[in-house]
Design an enzyme around this catalytic site. Structure first.
Site, PDB file in Angstrom:
ATOM      1  N   VAL A  91       0.833  -1.209   0.000  1.00 38.46           N
ATOM      2  CA  VAL A  91       0.000   0.000   0.000  1.00 38.46           C
ATOM      3  C   VAL A  91       0.862   1.251   0.000  1.00 38.46           C
ATOM      4  O   VAL A  91       0.609   2.205  -0.747  1.00 38.46           O
ATOM      5  CB  VAL A  91      -0.965  -0.001   1.203  1.00 38.46           C
ATOM      6  CG1 VAL A  91      -1.706   1.335   1.312  1.00 38.46           C
ATOM      7  CG2 VAL A  91      -1.968  -1.140   1.077  1.00 38.46           C
ATOM      8  N   GLY A  96     -14.795 -20.836  -7.116  1.00 40.47           N
ATOM      9  CA  GLY A  96     -13.419 -21.303  -7.227  1.00 40.47           C
ATOM     10  C   GLY A  96     -12.994 -22.045  -5.983  1.00 40.47           C
ATOM     11  O   GLY A  96     -13.792 -22.776  -5.380  1.00 40.47           O
ATOM     12  N   GLY A 118      -8.176 -15.457  -0.962  1.00 42.27           N
ATOM     13  CA  GLY A 118      -6.959 -15.368  -0.167  1.00 42.27           C
ATOM     14  C   GLY A 118      -6.462 -13.941  -0.187  1.00 42.27           C
ATOM     15  O   GLY A 118      -7.239 -12.999  -0.340  1.00 42.27           O
ATOM     16  N   CYS A 147      -5.982  -9.006   2.296  1.00 36.62           N
ATOM     17  CA  CYS A 147      -7.110  -8.180   2.751  1.00 36.62           C
ATOM     18  C   CYS A 147      -8.313  -8.988   3.232  1.00 36.62           C
ATOM     19  O   CYS A 147      -8.705  -8.898   4.396  1.00 36.62           O
ATOM     20  CB  CYS A 147      -7.535  -7.224   1.637  1.00 36.62           C
ATOM     21  SG  CYS A 147      -6.311  -5.953   1.273  1.00 36.62           S
ATOM     22  N   LYS A 195      -4.000 -14.720  -6.483  1.00 35.73           N
ATOM     23  CA  LYS A 195      -4.746 -14.287  -7.659  1.00 35.73           C
ATOM     24  C   LYS A 195      -3.731 -13.959  -8.744  1.00 35.73           C
ATOM     25  O   LYS A 195      -2.530 -13.825  -8.465  1.00 35.73           O
ATOM     26  CB  LYS A 195      -5.615 -13.064  -7.336  1.00 35.73           C
ATOM     27  CG  LYS A 195      -4.830 -11.835  -6.930  1.00 35.73           C
ATOM     28  CD  LYS A 195      -5.728 -10.638  -6.650  1.00 35.73           C
ATOM     29  CE  LYS A 195      -6.300 -10.053  -7.920  1.00 35.73           C
ATOM     30  NZ  LYS A 195      -7.008  -8.784  -7.683  1.00 35.73           N
ATOM     31  N   ARG A 209       0.041 -14.531   0.327  1.00 37.39           N
ATOM     32  CA  ARG A 209      -0.588 -14.520   1.647  1.00 37.39           C
ATOM     33  C   ARG A 209      -1.976 -15.151   1.571  1.00 37.39           C
ATOM     34  O   ARG A 209      -2.807 -14.756   0.764  1.00 37.39           O
ATOM     35  CB  ARG A 209      -0.674 -13.084   2.174  1.00 37.39           C
ATOM     36  CG  ARG A 209       0.667 -12.537   2.628  1.00 37.39           C
ATOM     37  CD  ARG A 209       0.598 -11.080   3.000  1.00 37.39           C
ATOM     38  NE  ARG A 209       0.476 -10.223   1.838  1.00 37.39           N
ATOM     39  CZ  ARG A 209       0.482  -8.889   1.887  1.00 37.39           C
ATOM     40  NH1 ARG A 209       0.591  -8.276   3.057  1.00 37.39           N
ATOM     41  NH2 ARG A 209       0.383  -8.171   0.780  1.00 37.39           N
TER      42      ARG A 209
END
Length: 433
Positions: free
Chosen positions: A11, A254, A258, A261, A322, A329
Site C-alpha cells: 500500500v 473457485g 486469499g 485483505c 490471484k 498470503r
C-alpha cells in the site's frame, strides 16, 4: 504538496508512487534499510503491473524519495500517510503496534499543523487511538484522518489513479480542504470524494471487503449445490449477475479467496463485533465456507484416486492468491500443497511471479518448474489454482505429450467442459457438470 508515506509495503509504495505521479513531492520512510537502499537504487520491491514505470519516472524527476529517517520524511510534510502493517493476532484482531508506535514517535517530532492519515486498514476507533498517542508528546494543532485504500492487487495503479470513490473520514474543515486538494487530480471525471466521520470511514473498509468476501463464499456455496443437483454454476452465475441489483463481479466460484485483505479483514470485523457484544453470524459462516472451499478440490482428487495419493505426483499451475501479483498470503494453493503432501503426494509447481516467495516460505517441500509445460512432466494430474492469462489458452497438444495422465482438476474453471471431453481429458472443475 509535500507528502510523507510511512511504510513501503504494498500500500505504501503504490500510494507514494501514485501521489508523486501527479506532481507531489513524496518521501517514503521505512525501518528496513536493505529495502530502502534497494528502492533508492531504482529496484522495485513488489510486483504490480504498471507500477515500475511510474516508480522509475518519479525517482528520475526527484519527486519520489526514500529514507530510513522518520524526522527527515515528516519534518516538511503537510500530510503524513501511515501505511503500516496491521497483522492479525492469534484471535484474529488487528495488531496496531506498528501504527501506534509510529504515532508515538510523531508526537515527539511534529511541529506546526499536520494531517496524519491512516491509510492502513484499521479497526473502528483507531483514529482516536492515534490522536491520543500523538497528544502524549505534542500539544500543537494536528488532525488524524481515516482514508482507507481500495486497491486490487494486479490493477492497483489504475485503481489509485482512477478510483471509483475516495473515502475520507474527518470532521476537520482544514483536513477536508487539504485532502480535497490532494485528491482533485484523481477525481476529475466526477467520481466522488465521500467525506464522513472517522469511525464510519474505518468501518467502510471492513464492510466493503467483508461484503465482497461474502459474495465469493455465497457463489462457492451455490457451486456446491450445482454439483449435487446437476446444475451448471456458469449458467446460474450468468442469470444472477445480469440482475443490476447484484452485478456480475465477484460471482465466480473457485477454491476460495486469499490475499492480504479479505481473510484479515473478515477476521478483524468478527473480532470487533465480538468486542461490542454482537454475534456477526454471516461473517463467521463466510470464514468457515472459505476454509472448506480451499480443500474442496483436494477432496475431488482424493475421490478420483480412491483416497490413496501415496506416490502420486501432481503438476500445480498457480501459486499466487490471484493473477498479476506475486502475493501468496493466504493463497489457496498453499493449503492444497500442504494437504496433498500430507496425503503422500509430490508436487511440481509453476507460477509466473510467485515462485520466489513460495521458496522463501516452504523451501524444497515441492519442486518448481521453469514454465507451465515443464511442470507437467510425469504428472498423474494437473491442478489449476490461479487463473493467470497464460493458463487460459495453453497448447493442449504439448500438454498431452508432457503429462503422464490426462487428468485436470481445475479450481478456476478456465476450460470448456465439452472441449476437454473431446480432447480426452478427465476434467473436474467447480460447480459444473
Amino acid at each position: 504538496m509535500k507528502i510523507a508515506v510511512v511504510g513501503t509495503g504494498y500500500v505504501g509504495l503504490v500510494t507514494g508512487t501514485c501521489f508523486a505521479e501527479t506532481g507531489n513531492k513524496v518521501t517514503c520512510v521505512d525501518i528496513d534499510e536493505t529495502k530502502v537502499n534497494k528502492l533508492k537504487s531504482g529496484n522495485i520491491t513488489i510486483y504490480e503491473p504498471g507500477l515500475e514505470k511510474i516508480f522509475l519516472r518519479n525517482i528520475k524527476e526527484n519527486r519520489l524519495k526514500f529514507t530510513t529517517n522518520l524526522v527527515d520524511a515528516v519534518i516538511d510534510a503537510e500530510i503524513i500517510f501511515l501505511a503500516l502493517p496491521t497483522p492479525p493476532g492469534a484471535d484474529g484482531s488487528a495488531d496496531l503496534k506498528y501504527v501506534l508506535g509510529v504515532a508515538d514517535q510523531l508526537g515527539k517530532i511534529l511541529s506546526g499543523y499536520k494531517v496524519i492519515v491512516n491509510k492502513s486498514t484499521v479497526p473502528v476507533g483507531t483514529a482516536d487511538k492515534v490522536k491520543a498517542a500523538i497528544e502524549k508528546n505534542y500539544s500543537g494543532v494536528f488532525d488524524v484522518v481515516s482514508n482507507p485504500e481500495f486497491l486490487r492487487e494486479g490493477v492497483a495503479v489504475d485503481d489509485f489513479m482512477k478510483p471509483d470513490r475516495v473515502v475520507v473520514g474527518t470532521k476537520s474543515e482544514s483536513a477536508k480542504k487539504l485532502m480535497s486538494d490532494l485528491y482533485a487530480p484523481f477525481v476529475r471525471q466526477g467520481n466522488p470524494i465521500i467525506f464522513m466521520d472517522e469511525r464510519s470511514s474505518e468501518l467502510t473498509k471492513y464492510a466493503a471487503n467483508s461484503f465482497l468476501a461474502t459474495k465469493i463464499s455465497f457463489m462457492n456455496e451455490i457451486a456446491q449445490l450445482c454439483e449435487r443437483m446437476g446444475a451448471d454454476v456458469d449458467m446460474v452465475r450468468s442469470g444472477v449477475g445480469s440482475d443490476e441489483r447484484i452485478g456480475k463481479r465477484f460471482l465466480f466460484p473457485g477454491i476460495g479467496y486469499g490475499g492480504s485483505c479479505f481473510p484479515k479483514d473478515v477476521q478483524a470485523l468478527i473480532m470487533s463485533s465480538d468486542e461490542v457484544d454482537y454475534d456477526f453470524e454471516i461473517l463467521k459462516s463466510v470464514e468457515k465456507v472459505n476454509a472448506r472451499q480451499k480443500l474442496h478440490i483436494v477432496q475431488k482428487i482424493k475421490t478420483y484416486f480412491n483416497n490413496d495419493l501415496r506416490g502420486k505426483h501432481f503438476s500445480l499451475w498457480g501459486l499466487a492468491f490471484k493473477p498479476n501479483t506475486d502475493d501468496i498470503r493466504e493463497a489457496p494453493a498453499l493449503v492444497i500443497i500442504d494437504s496433498l503432501i500430507e496425503a503422500g503426494a509430490t508436487i511440481c509447481a509453476y507460477d509466473p511471479e510467485a515462485i520466489p516467495n513460495v521458496k522463501k516460505q516452504i523451501g524444497d517441500k515441492i519442486k518448481y518448474a521453469e514454465n507451465q509445460y515443464e511442470a507437467l512432466v510425469n504428472a498423474d494430474g494437473l491442478i489449476i489454482a490461479t487463473e493467470w492469462s497464460e493458463f487460459r489458452t495453453p497448447d493442449f497438444e504439448i500438454m498431452g505429450n508432457k503429462i503422464k495422465s490426462k487428468i485436470i482438476f481445475d479450481g478456476r474453471n478456465l476450460f470448456d467442459v465439452n472441449k476437454m471431453n473431446e480432447l480426452g481429458y478427465y476434467y473436474k472443475s467447480i460447480g459444473r457438470k
